[in-house]
Design an enzyme around this catalytic site. Structure first.
Site, short mmCIF file in Angstrom:
data_model
loop_
_atom_site.label_atom_id
_atom_site.label_comp_id
_atom_site.label_asym_id
_atom_site.label_seq_id
_atom_site.Cartn_x
_atom_site.Cartn_y
_atom_site.Cartn_z
CB SER A 115 -0.90 0.03 1.23
OG SER A 115 -1.67 -1.13 1.31
N GLY A 118 -1.56 6.98 -1.82
CA GLY A 118 -2.57 7.19 -2.86
C GLY A 118 -3.13 5.91 -3.43
CD1 TRP A 145 -1.92 2.53 4.23
CD2 TRP A 145 -2.23 3.23 6.34
NE1 TRP A 145 -2.74 3.64 4.19
CE2 TRP A 145 -2.94 4.09 5.48
CE3 TRP A 145 -2.25 3.47 7.71
CZ2 TRP A 145 -3.67 5.17 5.95
CZ3 TRP A 145 -2.99 4.55 8.17
CH2 TRP A 145 -3.69 5.38 7.30
CB ILE A 146 4.60 -1.23 6.08
CG1 ILE A 146 4.41 -0.53 4.72
CG2 ILE A 146 5.25 -2.61 5.93
CD1 ILE A 146 3.31 -1.10 3.83
CD GLU A 352 -3.72 -9.67 4.79
OE1 GLU A 352 -4.05 -10.61 4.05
OE2 GLU A 352 -2.88 -9.76 5.70
CG ASN A 356 -17.43 -1.33 -0.27
OD1 ASN A 356 -18.38 -1.92 0.26
ND2 ASN A 356 -17.43 -0.02 -0.49
C1 FAD Z 1 -3.47 -0.99 10.72
C2 FAD Z 1 -3.21 -1.20 9.27
C3 FAD Z 1 -2.26 -2.12 8.87
C4 FAD Z 1 -2.00 -2.30 7.50
N1 FAD Z 1 -1.00 -3.16 7.12
C5 FAD Z 1 -0.61 -3.20 5.81
C6 FAD Z 1 0.55 -3.93 5.41
O1 FAD Z 1 1.21 -4.59 6.22
N2 FAD Z 1 0.93 -3.88 4.12
C7 FAD Z 1 0.24 -3.16 3.18
O2 FAD Z 1 0.63 -3.17 2.02
N3 FAD Z 1 -0.88 -2.47 3.53
C8 FAD Z 1 -1.31 -2.46 4.82
N4 FAD Z 1 -2.42 -1.73 5.19
C9 FAD Z 1 -3.13 -0.97 4.18
C10 FAD Z 1 -4.52 -1.52 3.89
O3 FAD Z 1 -4.43 -2.71 3.16
C11 FAD Z 1 -5.32 -0.43 3.18
O4 FAD Z 1 -5.61 0.57 4.13
C12 FAD Z 1 -6.60 -0.96 2.56
O5 FAD Z 1 -6.31 -1.79 1.46
C13 FAD Z 1 -7.54 0.16 2.10
O6 FAD Z 1 -6.88 1.10 1.33
P1 FAD Z 1 -7.03 2.68 1.65
O7 FAD Z 1 -6.74 2.84 3.09
O8 FAD Z 1 -6.21 3.42 0.69
O9 FAD Z 1 -8.56 2.96 1.44
P2 FAD Z 1 -9.27 3.32 0.04
O10 FAD Z 1 -8.86 2.35 -0.99
O11 FAD Z 1 -9.11 4.76 -0.23
O12 FAD Z 1 -10.80 3.04 0.41
C14 FAD Z 1 -11.62 3.97 1.09
C15 FAD Z 1 -13.06 3.48 1.01
O13 FAD Z 1 -13.47 3.44 -0.35
C16 FAD Z 1 -13.97 2.17 -0.68
N5 FAD Z 1 -13.65 1.86 -2.07
C17 FAD Z 1 -12.48 2.09 -2.74
N6 FAD Z 1 -12.57 1.65 -3.99
C18 FAD Z 1 -13.80 1.13 -4.15
C19 FAD Z 1 -14.51 0.52 -5.22
N7 FAD Z 1 -13.94 0.32 -6.43
N8 FAD Z 1 -15.78 0.10 -5.01
C20 FAD Z 1 -16.37 0.28 -3.81
N9 FAD Z 1 -15.75 0.84 -2.75
C21 FAD Z 1 -14.50 1.27 -2.91
C22 FAD Z 1 -13.25 1.21 0.28
O14 FAD Z 1 -13.97 0.00 0.45
C23 FAD Z 1 -13.22 2.05 1.55
O15 FAD Z 1 -14.42 1.91 2.24
C24 FAD Z 1 -2.73 -1.58 6.54
C25 FAD Z 1 -3.71 -0.65 6.97
C26 FAD Z 1 -3.94 -0.45 8.30
C27 FAD Z 1 -4.97 0.56 8.72
#
Ligand code: FAD
Length: 368
Positions: A115, A118, A145-146, A352, A356
């Site tokens: 992640s 953006g 967010w790693i 992960e 949605n």
């Molecule tokens: C505590 C924590 C630990 C994490 N650990 C890791 C890790 O070890 N490695 C790693 O790589 N990442 C990690 N992450 C990142 C995590 O996987 C992402 O936060 C997650 O995939 C969501 O991405 P975003 O935060 O950018 O939200 P966004 O993608 O911006 O989503 C925001 C909202 O929009 C909705 N949405 C977005 N696109 C669509 C669509 N096409 N249709 C319908 N709804 C949609 C989503 O469901 C969500 O409700 C971690 C996050 C947290 C908070």
């Protein structure tokens, strides 16, 4: 026997440290060492690389049992096994396996970096770039967010080495903490799983030797999709562990707490809520175990894994929220464990793949 041994460790060593680790937002390094010495950091890793050579199902049991006491240690072990080791076992060259799987089974924490600020759900829109310089790649960009980032020494990190090719340029790299140009950025201050570190990674002309490309260049998208498919079952296990912990706490509390001259679990309205919680948890556990068994049996499990994560994260949130209500005012304060279970449950709907995204996967597979 395996489950019992993890439970004994969780009750004896983990339970006494949970509150302080949550408050200080830090894992006790002693506990991490114990996870290694108990073999919890290389559950599926073949014995020749120092692992236990056990099935995926054992990793699921370990994550569930640890999360029953503390979901932060649950996710430490989950990321190590279901993402980092898994990627190396499946795509690592013999040299990479020898070098990294052995370390990851014995002493080094791993992290998985996909992640960015953006790009979350749209992970393949990543902006981190890798430029081929002959013997090595130069990586530039930031990951966000790693999980395990503070403790980790080995990172499976994704960068685009050929942006013109779109997602087919995404390449997976094995990065060591000490590589030049690699740095750990800001640590997040979180709602739940507070003891699990979540950090930013900064790559500024980070030099990665060619032999540290994992799998083929340009095939990183496949590695990320396939590891996360398995990882999701692990998050499901984390969620059922949380719900189990909360349910056990509330069963004990409602048997003790007296109102109107009797234990509150003598009221049918309370009993029915406990019965709903137990039934909810059972449905989630069956989905998680079923997906894990399908994975071990070599059957396609993508839909079932998405369902398991979606459902178990909802169940964990419902069960832990109800547990707070059944504790009354005592559920709302940190002297009792249930508020933490509720805070810890929330992440299940986010990482992960958000809920949605799970719905999208399920819908795609049932309508195709
Ligand atoms: C505590 C924590 C630990 C994490 N650990 C890791 C890790 O070890 N490695 C790693 O790589 N990442 C990690 N992450 C990142 C995590 O996987 C992402 O936060 C997650 O995939 C969501 O991405 P975003 O935060 O950018 O939200 P966004 O993608 O911006 O989503 C925001 C909202 O929009 C909705 N949405 C977005 N696109 C669509 C669509 N096409 N249709 C319908 N709804 C949609 C989503 O469901 C969500 O409700 C971690 C996050 C947290 C908070």
């Amino acid at each position: 026997m395996f489950r019992a041994s993890v439970r004994e460790f969780a009750e004896g060593e983990l339970r006494p440290r949970v509150e302080s680790m949550d408050e200080h937002a830090k894992l006790d390094p002693q506990l991490i060492k114990q996870c290694f010495s108990l073999g919890l950091m290389g559950i599926e890793t073949p014995e020749e690389y120092g692992g236990a050579g056990a099935p995926f199902f054992n990793a699921i049991l370990a994550v569930e049992e640890l999360s029953r006491v503390d979901a932060s240690v649950g996710v430490l072990v989950d990321v190590q096994n279901t993402l980092v080791n898994n990627a190396l076992i499946r795509w690592g060259s013999p040299e990479q396996k020898q070098r990294y799987l052995t370390r990851l089974a014995g002493e080094s924490v791993g992290a998985y970096a996909l992640s960015e600020a953006g790009s979350g759900s749209d992970a393949f829109a990543m902006q981190t770039r890798a430029v081929d310089k002959g013997d090595f790649y130069l990586l530039n960009g930031q990951k966000l967010w790693i999980t395990n980032g503070i403790e980790a020494e080995v990172f499976i990190l994704f960068a685009n080495a050929n942006p013109e090719a779109g997602y087919r340029g995404i390449t997976s790299f094995i990065i060591e903490k000490g590589f030049p140009g690699f740095a750990i950025g800001k640590k997040e201050n979180k709602l739940g799983i507070r003891a699990s570190s979540t950090v930013e990674l900064i790559l500024e002309d980070c030099q990665v030797p060619k032999e540290n490309v994992l799998g083929e260049a340009g095939k990183g998208y496949k590695i990320s999709i396939e590891t996360l498919n398995e990882g999701r079952i692990g998050i499901g296990a984390q969620m059922i562990g949380i719900a189990q912990g909360a349910l056990e706490s509330v069963l004990a509390y409602t048997a003790e707490r007296q109102q109107f001259g009797k234990p509150i679990n003598q009221f049918q309205a309370v009993q029915f809520q406990l019965a709903e919680m137990a039934t909810d948890l059972e449905t989630a556990r069956l989905l998680v175990y079923n997906a894990a068994r399908m994975k071990d049996a070599g059957i396609n499990f993508v839909k079932e894994a998405a369902m398991a994560k979606l459902h178990s994260s909802r169940v964990a949130e419902r069960v832990t929220s109800k547990a707070i209500e059944l504790y009354g005012g005592y559920g709302y304060v940190k002297d009792y464990p249930v508020e933490k279970y509720w805070r810890d449950s929330k992440i299940g709907a986010i990482y992960e793949g958000t809920s949605n995204m799970q719905l999208q996967t399920i819908a795609k597979l049932i309508t195709k």
